[in-house]
Design an enzyme around this catalytic site. Structure first.
Site, mmCIF file in Angstrom:
data_model
loop_
_atom_site.group_PDB
_atom_site.id
_atom_site.type_symbol
_atom_site.label_atom_id
_atom_site.label_comp_id
_atom_site.label_asym_id
_atom_site.label_seq_id
_atom_site.Cartn_x
_atom_site.Cartn_y
_atom_site.Cartn_z
ATOM 1 N N PRO A 43 0.923 -1.290 -0.142
ATOM 2 C CG PRO A 43 -0.039 -1.003 2.220
ATOM 3 C CD PRO A 43 0.625 -2.073 1.270
ATOM 4 C CG ASP A 66 0.294 1.161 -10.555
ATOM 5 O OD1 ASP A 66 0.957 1.432 -9.462
ATOM 6 O OD2 ASP A 66 -0.533 0.081 -10.335
ATOM 7 C CE LYS A 88 -4.553 1.163 -16.993
ATOM 8 N NZ LYS A 88 -3.411 0.696 -16.534
ATOM 9 N N GLY A 119 0.647 -1.109 -7.464
ATOM 10 C CA GLY A 119 0.348 -0.766 -5.825
ATOM 11 C C GLY A 119 -0.432 -2.212 -5.464
ATOM 12 C CB ILE A 124 -6.555 -6.912 -5.126
ATOM 13 C CG1 ILE A 124 -6.409 -8.302 -4.323
ATOM 14 C CG2 ILE A 124 -7.991 -6.304 -4.662
ATOM 15 C CD1 ILE A 124 -7.567 -9.289 -4.147
ATOM 16 C CG MET A 201 -10.420 2.379 -7.809
ATOM 17 S SD MET A 201 -10.229 1.402 -9.237
ATOM 18 C CE MET A 201 -10.632 -0.276 -8.459
ATOM 19 N N GLY A 230 -3.012 5.471 2.555
ATOM 20 C CA GLY A 230 -3.070 4.973 3.893
ATOM 21 C C GLY A 230 -1.441 4.279 3.901
HETATM 22 C C1 SAM Z 1 -6.846 0.401 -9.263
HETATM 23 S S1 SAM Z 1 -6.866 -0.019 -7.461
HETATM 24 C C2 SAM Z 1 -5.529 -0.897 -7.096
HETATM 25 C C3 SAM Z 1 -5.569 -1.809 -5.681
HETATM 26 C C4 SAM Z 1 -4.203 -2.662 -5.485
HETATM 27 N N1 SAM Z 1 -3.896 -3.453 -6.571
HETATM 28 C C5 SAM Z 1 -4.260 -3.131 -4.144
HETATM 29 O O1 SAM Z 1 -4.377 -4.390 -4.183
HETATM 30 O O2 SAM Z 1 -4.391 -2.374 -3.403
HETATM 31 C C6 SAM Z 1 -6.563 1.497 -6.636
HETATM 32 C C7 SAM Z 1 -7.263 1.703 -5.639
HETATM 33 O O3 SAM Z 1 -6.650 1.147 -4.604
HETATM 34 C C8 SAM Z 1 -6.950 1.855 -3.348
HETATM 35 N N2 SAM Z 1 -5.707 2.321 -2.768
HETATM 36 C C9 SAM Z 1 -4.260 1.746 -3.123
HETATM 37 N N3 SAM Z 1 -3.444 2.244 -2.197
HETATM 38 C C10 SAM Z 1 -4.102 2.793 -1.342
HETATM 39 C C11 SAM Z 1 -3.418 3.578 -0.190
HETATM 40 N N4 SAM Z 1 -2.253 3.520 0.142
HETATM 41 N N5 SAM Z 1 -4.373 4.114 0.655
HETATM 42 C C12 SAM Z 1 -5.776 4.300 0.456
HETATM 43 N N6 SAM Z 1 -6.170 3.635 -0.915
HETATM 44 C C13 SAM Z 1 -5.400 2.989 -1.566
HETATM 45 C C14 SAM Z 1 -7.662 3.179 -3.966
HETATM 46 O O4 SAM Z 1 -8.952 3.160 -3.498
HETATM 47 C C15 SAM Z 1 -7.278 3.413 -5.037
HETATM 48 O O5 SAM Z 1 -7.939 4.185 -6.020
#
Ligand code: SAM
Length: 277
Positions: A43, A66, A88, A119, A124, A201, A230
């Protein structure tokens, strides 16, 4: 018992870590010839990388990353390696997915050791599955290095247990970025009590999400945590209820990337959790 600093500096510590890296972490991909590692960066906090992710990032010849991968993680890429941003942001696609897939295939077929760095966890809400399919279809060796996904990483870091024997017997991860609007999700299922629902998201659609859950019977006073960035140094946590969610997000000026955690477990949020919030 040596203190932690002297333990880290000791030859025995370096040897144990070296053995672990050589025996358990390094094996995986062929050492010569092109291959792709789909790597989850977690994260944000670099301390939440897995050892294997760290190894693959440090030894890659090319890294495609990304926008959710933080600067401390990118700093692990070898100076001689190529790095390319292909990320993106909502409604602003840096590179179409088909072009990312094709680029990965071309790089690997030219003999490069490639890391596709994402990320959280690559599988996921990360399109890692699509990339794996494209690579396998082209006959490219591929491995997947799991990462801590935002839901588990951000929640635990903030002291919010996603399940709890008294409050939540299940947890669901859902996307708030809905292709065909709110009808994409099973709201009746998501509104049932005694469960936690984490929306990725979901910030832009937070008002609609809250209304849909309330309409299907989830109590309006159900607590919600919104976690922005986070585990990062600029993390923000906003606590609301379903009926105050949209107004509090607007008032707090919270923007993506953020998670919505819906459920009674949010009452356990620890502003001073051991993770340093
Ligand atoms: C395209 S998704 C990718 C998720 C990623 N593959 C995962 O497993 O965490 C992107 C969304 O993940 C969430 N996200 C990812 N990292 C985050 C973080 N450090 N803090 C809060 N939300 C996060 C947010 O909702 C963001 O819009």
């Amino acid at each position: 018992m040596p203190d932690f600093a002297s333990l880290m500096d000791s030859a025995a510590f370096a040897e144990r870590l070296g053995d672990l890296l050589r025996q358990r972490v390094a094996p995986g991909l062929p050492l010569s010839g092109g291959a792709v590692s789909l790597v989850g960066a977690g994260p944000g906090d670099p301390g939440l990388l897995t050892l294997r992710a760290m190894h693959r990032i440090m030894t890659a010849e090319v890294v495609l990353y990304d926008n959710l991968v933080g600067p401390e993680v990118l700093a692990l890429i070898a100076p001689a390696a190529e790095r390319h941003y292909v990320g993106k942001k909502a409604a602003q696609h840096a590179l179409p997915q088909a072009e990312v897939n094709a680029w990965l295939v071309t790089l690997a077929q030219s003999g490069k050791r490639v890391v596709r760095l994402k990320g959280g966890d690559p599988f996921i809400f990360g399109r890692g599955g699509e990339e794996m399919e494209a690579l396998l279809a082209a006959g490219v060796p591929v491995e997947v290095v799991p990462g801590i996904t935002a839901a588990t990483g951000c929640a635990a870091f903030a002291g919010i247990p996603l399940t709890h024997r008294d409050w939540a017997q299940s947890v669901t991860f859902a996307t708030g970025h809905l292709k065909d609007g709110l009808q994409d999700l099973d709201w009746a299922g998501l509104a049932r009590p005694n469960q936690t629902v984490v929306f990725y998201m979901g910030v832009s659609a937070a008002g609609g999400i809250a209304e849909a859950l309330i309409a299907q019977g989830r109590a309006a006073e159900t607590p919600v945590a919104v976690i922005y960035h986070g585990t990062r140094p600029d993390q923000k946590v906003l606590i609301a209820t379903l009926d105050t969610l949209a107004q509090k997000i607007n008032a707090g000026g919270l923007k993506p990337p953020a998670l919505l955690i819906v459920g009674e477990v949010v009452r356990l949020y620890q502003p001073n959790a051991a993770s340093g919030i």
